[in-house]
Write a protein that holds these residues in place. Sequence first.
Motif, PDB file in Angstrom:
ATOM      1  N   LEU A  91       0.838  -1.197   0.000  1.00 52.34           N
ATOM      2  CA  LEU A  91       0.000   0.000   0.000  1.00 52.34           C
ATOM      3  C   LEU A  91       0.874   1.249   0.000  1.00 52.34           C
ATOM      4  CD1 LEU A  91      -2.492  -1.023   2.864  1.00 52.34           C
ATOM      5  CD2 LEU A  91      -2.609  -1.617   0.442  1.00 52.34           C
ATOM      6  N   PHE A  92       1.864   1.234   0.878  1.00 54.35           N
ATOM      7  CA  PHE A  92       2.760   2.382   1.012  1.00 54.35           C
ATOM      8  C   PHE A  92       3.525   2.640  -0.293  1.00 54.35           C
ATOM      9  CE2 PHE A  92       7.025   4.014   2.028  1.00 54.35           C
ATOM     10  CZ  PHE A  92       6.684   5.208   2.644  1.00 54.35           C
ATOM     11  N   GLU A  93       4.076   1.595  -0.859  1.00 47.23           N
ATOM     12  CA  GLU A  93       4.890   1.751  -2.071  1.00 47.23           C
ATOM     13  C   GLU A  93       4.055   2.227  -3.256  1.00 47.23           C
ATOM     14  OE1 GLU A  93       6.662  -2.067  -2.397  1.00 47.23           O
ATOM     15  OE2 GLU A  93       8.198  -1.662  -0.843  1.00 47.23           O
ATOM     16  N   GLU A  94       2.808   1.779  -3.335  1.00 54.83           N
ATOM     17  CA  GLU A  94       1.922   2.226  -4.421  1.00 54.83           C
ATOM     18  C   GLU A  94       1.672   3.730  -4.328  1.00 54.83           C
ATOM     19  OE1 GLU A  94      -2.796   2.078  -5.418  1.00 54.83           O
ATOM     20  OE2 GLU A  94      -1.884   0.161  -4.855  1.00 54.83           O
ATOM     21  N   VAL A  95       1.304   4.193  -3.141  1.00 54.71           N
ATOM     22  CA  VAL A  95       1.003   5.616  -2.965  1.00 54.71           C
ATOM     23  C   VAL A  95       2.272   6.453  -3.096  1.00 54.71           C
ATOM     24  CG1 VAL A  95       0.000   7.342  -1.411  1.00 54.71           C
ATOM     25  CG2 VAL A  95      -0.946   5.025  -1.468  1.00 54.71           C
ATOM     26  N   LEU A 112       8.093   4.062   6.013  1.00 59.64           N
ATOM     27  CA  LEU A 112       6.899   3.922   6.838  1.00 59.64           C
ATOM     28  C   LEU A 112       7.272   3.353   8.199  1.00 59.64           C
ATOM     29  CD1 LEU A 112       3.782   4.012   7.083  1.00 59.64           C
ATOM     30  CD2 LEU A 112       3.748   1.692   6.154  1.00 59.64           C
ATOM     31  N   TYR A 113       6.705   3.957   9.249  1.00 57.65           N
ATOM     32  CA  TYR A 113       6.936   3.509  10.620  1.00 57.65           C
ATOM     33  C   TYR A 113       5.592   3.269  11.302  1.00 57.65           C
ATOM     34  CZ  TYR A 113      11.716   5.129   9.865  1.00 57.65           C
ATOM     35  OH  TYR A 113      12.986   5.311   9.376  1.00 57.65           O
ATOM     36  N   ILE A 114       5.646   2.530  12.395  1.00 54.20           N
ATOM     37  CA  ILE A 114       4.423   2.197  13.134  1.00 54.20           C
ATOM     38  C   ILE A 114       4.549   2.666  14.581  1.00 54.20           C
ATOM     39  CG2 ILE A 114       2.969   0.332  14.020  1.00 54.20           C
ATOM     40  CD1 ILE A 114       3.668  -1.301  11.589  1.00 54.20           C
ATOM     41  N   SER A 115       3.498   3.300  15.057  1.00 54.42           N
ATOM     42  CA  SER A 115       3.373   3.612  16.484  1.00 54.42           C
ATOM     43  C   SER A 115       2.327   2.666  17.058  1.00 54.42           C
ATOM     44  CB  SER A 115       2.934   5.066  16.678  1.00 54.42           C
ATOM     45  OG  SER A 115       2.538   5.295  18.017  1.00 54.42           O
ATOM     46  N   GLU A 116       2.606   2.061  18.198  1.00 58.29           N
ATOM     47  CA  GLU A 116       1.696   1.073  18.764  1.00 58.29           C
ATOM     48  C   GLU A 116       0.529   1.707  19.524  1.00 58.29           C
ATOM     49  OE1 GLU A 116       1.669  -2.053  18.097  1.00 58.29           O
ATOM     50  OE2 GLU A 116       3.511  -1.953  16.919  1.00 58.29           O
ATOM     51  N   GLU A 117       0.357   3.005  19.396  1.00 55.59           N
ATOM     52  CA  GLU A 117      -0.784   3.661  20.041  1.00 55.59           C
ATOM     53  C   GLU A 117      -2.088   3.159  19.442  1.00 55.59           C
ATOM     54  OE1 GLU A 117       0.160   8.082  21.342  1.00 55.59           O
ATOM     55  OE2 GLU A 117       0.694   7.757  19.253  1.00 55.59           O
ATOM     56  N   LYS A 146      -4.704   3.745   2.052  1.00 52.18           N
ATOM     57  CA  LYS A 146      -4.087   4.432   0.915  1.00 52.18           C
ATOM     58  C   LYS A 146      -4.462   5.913   0.924  1.00 52.18           C
ATOM     59  CE  LYS A 146      -4.002   0.461  -2.254  1.00 52.18           C
ATOM     60  NZ  LYS A 146      -4.505  -0.044  -3.559  1.00 52.18           N
ATOM     61  N   GLY A 147      -5.728   6.205   1.198  1.00 50.28           N
ATOM     62  CA  GLY A 147      -6.168   7.597   1.257  1.00 50.28           C
ATOM     63  C   GLY A 147      -5.462   8.360   2.361  1.00 50.28           C
ATOM     64  N   ILE A 148      -5.276   7.724   3.516  1.00 46.72           N
ATOM     65  CA  ILE A 148      -4.587   8.361   4.635  1.00 46.72           C
ATOM     66  C   ILE A 148      -3.120   8.612   4.287  1.00 46.72           C
ATOM     67  CG2 ILE A 148      -3.906   8.126   7.063  1.00 46.72           C
ATOM     68  CD1 ILE A 148      -6.941   8.531   6.555  1.00 46.72           C
ATOM     69  N   PHE A 153       1.480  12.209   2.505  1.00 39.09           N
ATOM     70  CA  PHE A 153       2.436  12.642   1.481  1.00 39.09           C
ATOM     71  C   PHE A 153       2.137  14.076   1.052  1.00 39.09           C
ATOM     72  CE2 PHE A 153       3.279   8.025   0.666  1.00 39.09           C
ATOM     73  CZ  PHE A 153       4.649   8.086   0.867  1.00 39.09           C
ATOM     74  N   GLY A 154       0.874  14.458   1.115  1.00 38.70           N
ATOM     75  CA  GLY A 154       0.514  15.838   0.818  1.00 38.70           C
ATOM     76  C   GLY A 154       1.154  16.809   1.784  1.00 38.70           C
ATOM     77  N   HIS A 155       1.178  16.440   3.064  1.00 39.87           N
ATOM     78  CA  HIS A 155       1.846  17.293   4.062  1.00 39.87           C
ATOM     79  C   HIS A 155       3.335  17.434   3.734  1.00 39.87           C
ATOM     80  CE1 HIS A 155      -1.374  18.143   6.770  1.00 39.87           C
ATOM     81  NE2 HIS A 155      -1.635  16.875   7.037  1.00 39.87           N
TER      82      HIS A 155
END
Length: 298
Positions: A91-95, A112-117, A146-148, A153-155
Amino acid sequence: MEILKQLGIKSGLFLRSNWAYIIWFALHYLLAVAVLTGFVEHEWQAYLWAGIFYAVSIGIALSPVGEAILRRLQGANPIQTEQDENYLMPLFEEVYAEALEQTPSLHKGIKLYISEEKIINGYAMGRKTVVLTRGAIESFSRAELKGILAHEFGHMANGDTKAGLMTVIGNSVFSLIILACKIIMWAVNILVSLVTEQYIGVNIIHFVIRLIFDYSVVAFLFAGNVILSLNSRYSEFLADDYARKLGYGEELKRGLYLLNKLNMGGRRSVRDWLMASHPHTPARIKRLERKLELEKVQ
């Protein structure tokens, strides 16, 4: 010429999305210059030293080491499990590929990183960090993620993450200036009391000055935070537009609908609205739907 064109586009996006951050940073810079003027022989030296300090601070914050520290502070970790990697990386690589095509000036090493929150959130930091929380991963569908991601990436394309770092540095310097002013006022109060032996009168004057000073600082910070929050909400709309232009508008819209459904917060006070960093979710949905409808007509 192509490099200059891309630089112009990048600068334009940054200015459009972060005008308030730039003004706020300039105010902090001028305050630092005003303080340094009392310690140097020429005014231009104050501008020079303040500029050097800010340039070094921003350079450190945007460096790999600075960004790694920010990730550590936010609890953002690299993807560790095979399940997460197999699910998220395609998903990440596509976007990411779509974002690079739209904005070639994006850093080529974004990860891409993950927060366990458990809260539902996604955010970007620095030049090459995008983070999804465990709550977002478990709540959103593949399409919604993907939308998120396109929104984040917009930011980065708009320079919002760099502007945020500038503000953090500016606020830190401002805090140091305020601390220095309070120490100076405290020292002057003691010295004047010892010299005049009018301890009670001097303390009353000091109390009044401190009261005026403290309330002025609070008012200044409140006004600044309101303006920055307004800019932040505007930046969210622009990041939504970026996701739509990448072709992930419908996916983002569905994610926002889910986010609005899961939002259990009560009615916001006026102060909460003024300080909110994100627009009201229904307002984002309404704006996104209107623009998607216009795209269909065209």
